[in-house]
Design a protein around this motif. Sequence first.
Motif, PDB file in Angstrom:
ATOM      1  N   SER A 179       1.125  -1.344   0.562  1.00 53.96           N
ATOM      2  CA  SER A 179      -0.178  -0.093   0.102  1.00 53.96           C
ATOM      3  C   SER A 179       0.675   1.367  -0.140  1.00 53.96           C
ATOM      4  N   GLY A 180       0.833   2.193  -0.375  1.00 57.50           N
ATOM      5  CA  GLY A 180       1.539   3.508  -0.789  1.00 57.50           C
ATOM      6  C   GLY A 180       2.180   3.585  -1.999  1.00 57.50           C
ATOM      7  N   SER A 181       2.230   2.228  -2.549  1.00 59.53           N
ATOM      8  CA  SER A 181       3.668   2.528  -3.619  1.00 59.53           C
ATOM      9  C   SER A 181       3.092   3.012  -4.929  1.00 59.53           C
ATOM     10  N   ARG A 182       3.973   3.143  -6.087  1.00 57.59           N
ATOM     11  CA  ARG A 182       3.907   3.562  -7.205  1.00 57.59           C
ATOM     12  C   ARG A 182       2.899   3.030  -8.163  1.00 57.59           C
ATOM     13  N   LEU A 183       3.392   1.921  -8.268  1.00 58.03           N
ATOM     14  CA  LEU A 183       2.109   0.798  -8.527  1.00 58.03           C
ATOM     15  C   LEU A 183       0.598   0.707  -8.147  1.00 58.03           C
ATOM     16  N   PHE A 184       0.705   0.200  -6.597  1.00 56.51           N
ATOM     17  CA  PHE A 184      -0.628   0.548  -6.192  1.00 56.51           C
ATOM     18  C   PHE A 184      -1.455   1.777  -6.428  1.00 56.51           C
ATOM     19  N   ASP A 185      -1.063   2.941  -5.850  1.00 51.89           N
ATOM     20  CA  ASP A 185      -1.338   3.878  -6.588  1.00 51.89           C
ATOM     21  C   ASP A 185      -1.833   3.575  -7.517  1.00 51.89           C
ATOM     22  N   ALA A 186      -1.301   3.324  -8.460  1.00 52.63           N
ATOM     23  CA  ALA A 186      -1.296   3.747 -10.066  1.00 52.63           C
ATOM     24  C   ALA A 186      -2.966   2.900 -10.350  1.00 52.63           C
ATOM     25  N   ILE A 187      -3.039   1.756  -9.784  1.00 52.74           N
ATOM     26  CA  ILE A 187      -3.989   0.199  -9.662  1.00 52.74           C
ATOM     27  C   ILE A 187      -5.177   1.782  -9.204  1.00 52.74           C
ATOM     28  N   VAL A 188      -5.272   2.357  -8.094  1.00 54.45           N
ATOM     29  CA  VAL A 188      -5.907   3.065  -7.436  1.00 54.45           C
ATOM     30  C   VAL A 188      -6.548   3.861  -8.224  1.00 54.45           C
ATOM     31  N   LYS A 189      -5.908   4.578  -8.940  1.00 52.57           N
ATOM     32  CA  LYS A 189      -6.234   6.199  -9.332  1.00 52.57           C
ATOM     33  C   LYS A 189      -7.079   5.251 -10.886  1.00 52.57           C
TER      34      LYS A 189
END
Length: 320
Positions: A162-172
């Motif tokens: 959680s909070g990694s670049r790719l984690f946040d990119a998926i959420v977005k």
Amino acid sequence: MPFIQVNDINMYYQLYNEETSAETAVLLHGLGLNLELWKDITPFFERHYRVLLLDLRGHGRTERGTPALSWNLFVEDIHDLLQLLKIEHVHFIGHGFGGNLAIKYSLLHKEKVKSLSLLAAPAFYPQKSIHALIRRRRQLTSSGSMLPLAHSMVKGITLEPSGSRLFDAIVKSFTLVSPETYFEIFNLYLASPPNGDFDSLTHPTLSLVGSHDPLFLTSYTLSSRLLLKTQLLIVPHSSNAVFIDQPKLTFEWIHDFISGPPLETHDYCSLESEAAEQVIHYIHDIYEEGLYRLESLEVIQVDLLEPAESKPSILITDKE
């Protein structure tokens, strides 16, 4: 920015190595995602292929349009894009929904497709499972926002913290899709389940599933006829999006598959192959019979995960 008019919409795409004579790899993202999620694996493909990325209708920067969504509409979007870019033959790499689209494209435009690489493409979903998934995900989007669903889904898509670049990119990426579009696409699996498509495969096909993706491992195992039509590999230390968790290894296996000799076609007249096919069909029939019996029973389901101020809901065979 590279937009192009495709049918009734402006479609966003990215084309790498446009002038090369190398073969073309087309990467199709999954439901709720977009082309930005391919960024870590794209550099590996660039070294060997012309690479086409695109945002499917209603995803990322591509418009939703007004027609009712259908499998054929998505397929024709892809076909028209290839025609406009003057791309004759392609290797499809599809994740989830994108993998199912790649298969459907290959059935309608066989002459255009050289191979299929399917990354956790749904192979077998009982109708009741789809209804349950839709019901649960509708609850998560009841506020009109995709954000609660995004945070729920991302943990099953990647092993990224959680909070990694790719984690946040998926959420977005999920927040860029409207709930209406998301569930209209999900309903396509009810109207036309993918099971029969796998039985009709004629192109060389590679299937990759993450070792930490129990849902799709089970799906592929239960859809055992799939094993007769594809080369199935399990990607270690990865969840559903193997191209995010293991980009280098995923590329290497796909590249070896595309550039290597064709898979050996089994002669089912031989005793061993005929026996193997009979066992696979027998397992499949047993599972189908089990589903039929379950559907004839009354099933009590108690949902204890409701908010504290409301009463737990009780369903008896899907009726409250």
